[in-house]
Design a protein around this motif. Structure first.
Motif, short mmCIF file in Angstrom:
data_model
loop_
_atom_site.label_atom_id
_atom_site.label_comp_id
_atom_site.label_asym_id
_atom_site.label_seq_id
_atom_site.Cartn_x
_atom_site.Cartn_y
_atom_site.Cartn_z
N VAL A 25 0.85 -1.19 0.00
CA VAL A 25 0.00 0.00 0.00
C VAL A 25 0.89 1.24 0.00
O VAL A 25 1.83 1.33 0.78
N GLU A 26 0.57 2.18 -0.89
CA GLU A 26 1.31 3.44 -0.92
C GLU A 26 0.41 4.54 -1.46
O GLU A 26 -0.66 4.27 -2.01
N ASP A 27 0.86 5.78 -1.32
CA ASP A 27 0.11 6.92 -1.84
C ASP A 27 0.11 6.90 -3.36
O ASP A 27 1.04 6.40 -3.99
N ILE A 28 -0.94 7.47 -3.93
CA ILE A 28 -1.05 7.64 -5.38
C ILE A 28 -1.71 8.99 -5.63
O ILE A 28 -2.58 9.42 -4.87
N THR A 29 -1.28 9.66 -6.69
CA THR A 29 -1.88 10.95 -7.04
C THR A 29 -3.15 10.72 -7.84
O THR A 29 -3.37 9.63 -8.39
N VAL A 30 -3.95 11.75 -7.93
CA VAL A 30 -5.17 11.68 -8.73
C VAL A 30 -4.82 11.38 -10.19
O VAL A 30 -5.45 10.54 -10.82
N ILE A 79 -7.68 1.10 -5.80
CA ILE A 79 -7.49 2.48 -5.35
C ILE A 79 -8.50 2.73 -4.25
O ILE A 79 -9.70 2.48 -4.41
N ALA A 80 -7.99 3.19 -3.11
CA ALA A 80 -8.83 3.43 -1.94
C ALA A 80 -8.76 4.89 -1.52
O ALA A 80 -7.69 5.50 -1.58
N LEU A 81 -9.88 5.43 -1.12
CA LEU A 81 -9.93 6.76 -0.56
C LEU A 81 -9.79 6.62 0.95
O LEU A 81 -10.52 5.85 1.57
N LYS A 82 -8.83 7.32 1.54
CA LYS A 82 -8.56 7.22 2.98
C LYS A 82 -8.73 8.59 3.60
O LYS A 82 -8.05 9.54 3.23
N LEU A 83 -9.66 8.69 4.53
CA LEU A 83 -9.86 9.95 5.27
C LEU A 83 -8.63 10.26 6.11
O LEU A 83 -7.98 9.35 6.63
N THR A 84 -8.33 11.55 6.29
CA THR A 84 -7.16 11.93 7.07
C THR A 84 -7.39 11.80 8.57
O THR A 84 -6.43 11.83 9.34
N GLU A 85 -8.64 11.68 8.98
CA GLU A 85 -8.94 11.40 10.38
C GLU A 85 -10.17 10.52 10.46
O GLU A 85 -11.00 10.50 9.55
N ARG A 86 -10.27 9.80 11.54
CA ARG A 86 -11.39 8.86 11.71
C ARG A 86 -12.62 9.61 12.21
O ARG A 86 -12.57 10.29 13.23
N PRO A 87 -13.75 9.44 11.50
CA PRO A 87 -14.98 10.11 11.96
C PRO A 87 -15.55 9.39 13.19
O PRO A 87 -15.18 8.23 13.46
N PRO A 88 -16.44 10.05 13.92
CA PRO A 88 -17.07 9.40 15.07
C PRO A 88 -17.81 8.12 14.66
O PRO A 88 -18.29 8.01 13.53
N GLU A 89 -17.89 7.19 15.60
CA GLU A 89 -18.58 5.93 15.35
C GLU A 89 -20.00 6.18 14.83
O GLU A 89 -20.71 7.04 15.33
N GLY A 90 -20.38 5.42 13.81
CA GLY A 90 -21.73 5.49 13.26
C GLY A 90 -21.96 6.66 12.30
O GLY A 90 -23.07 6.84 11.81
N GLY A 102 -10.79 15.98 4.82
CA GLY A 102 -9.63 15.73 3.97
C GLY A 102 -9.42 14.24 3.77
O GLY A 102 -9.87 13.41 4.56
N TYR A 103 -8.73 13.92 2.70
CA TYR A 103 -8.50 12.51 2.35
C TYR A 103 -7.30 12.42 1.43
O TYR A 103 -6.83 13.41 0.87
N SER A 104 -6.83 11.21 1.26
CA SER A 104 -5.78 10.91 0.31
C SER A 104 -6.19 9.65 -0.45
O SER A 104 -7.13 8.97 -0.07
N LEU A 105 -5.46 9.38 -1.51
CA LEU A 105 -5.69 8.16 -2.27
C LEU A 105 -4.54 7.20 -2.02
O LEU A 105 -3.38 7.61 -1.94
N LYS A 106 -4.87 5.93 -1.89
CA LYS A 106 -3.89 4.88 -1.71
C LYS A 106 -4.05 3.86 -2.82
O LYS A 106 -5.18 3.60 -3.26
N ILE A 107 -2.95 3.28 -3.24
CA ILE A 107 -3.03 2.16 -4.18
C ILE A 107 -2.62 0.91 -3.41
O ILE A 107 -1.60 0.90 -2.71
N MET A 108 -3.46 -0.11 -3.50
CA MET A 108 -3.23 -1.38 -2.82
C MET A 108 -3.05 -2.46 -3.88
O MET A 108 -3.92 -2.64 -4.73
N THR A 109 -1.93 -3.15 -3.82
CA THR A 109 -1.69 -4.24 -4.74
C THR A 109 -1.56 -5.52 -3.94
O THR A 109 -0.78 -5.60 -2.98
#
Length: 112
Positions: A25-30, A79-90, A102-109
């Motif tokens: 898993v690593e970062d990927i640009t748009v 390709i996964a979208l990963k939030l920069t912080e965890r939202p409250p439960e539910g 905010g979020y970033s994109l990750k590529i998972m192989t």
């Protein structure tokens, strides 16, 4: 399958191992993500409407929410979208809330 027998790029709403195996898993640009989608096509395994909206906007293609049981294949990229912080439960976030967090994109192989 996309051309040349290559597996389509899976799209996820988070970094999740859907099958047993080893993953890289690593970062990927748009731009990098868009190029992969154009080359290999995609399969949405996105379970949240707001993530589908964000990815549709980022990649310039219509991406639907698609709550499926996905099995990551060896060699397949996701390709996964990963939030920069965890939202409250539910929490069920809308696109505007995701943009604010905010979020970033990750590529998972899947390696094996």
């Amino acid at each position: 399958m996309s051309e040349g027998g290559k597996l389509p790029i899976a799209l996820f709403n988070g970094t999740v191992a859907t099958s047993n195996g080893t993953y890289h898993v690593e970062d990927i640009t748009v731009e990098e993500a868009k190029q992969l989608i154009e080359k290999y096509g995609f399969l949405s395994a996105i379970g949240h409407e707001a993530v589908a909206e964000v990815m549709s906007y980022l990649f310039g293609v219509e991406i639907e929410m698609n709550r499926i049981q996905f099995q990551h294949q060896v060699g397949q990229k996701a390709i996964a979208l990963k939030l920069t912080e965890r939202p409250p439960e539910g929490s069920v976030l809308c696109r505007e809330e995701m943009d604010k967090i905010g979020y970033s994109l990750k590529i998972m192989t899947r390696i094996d």
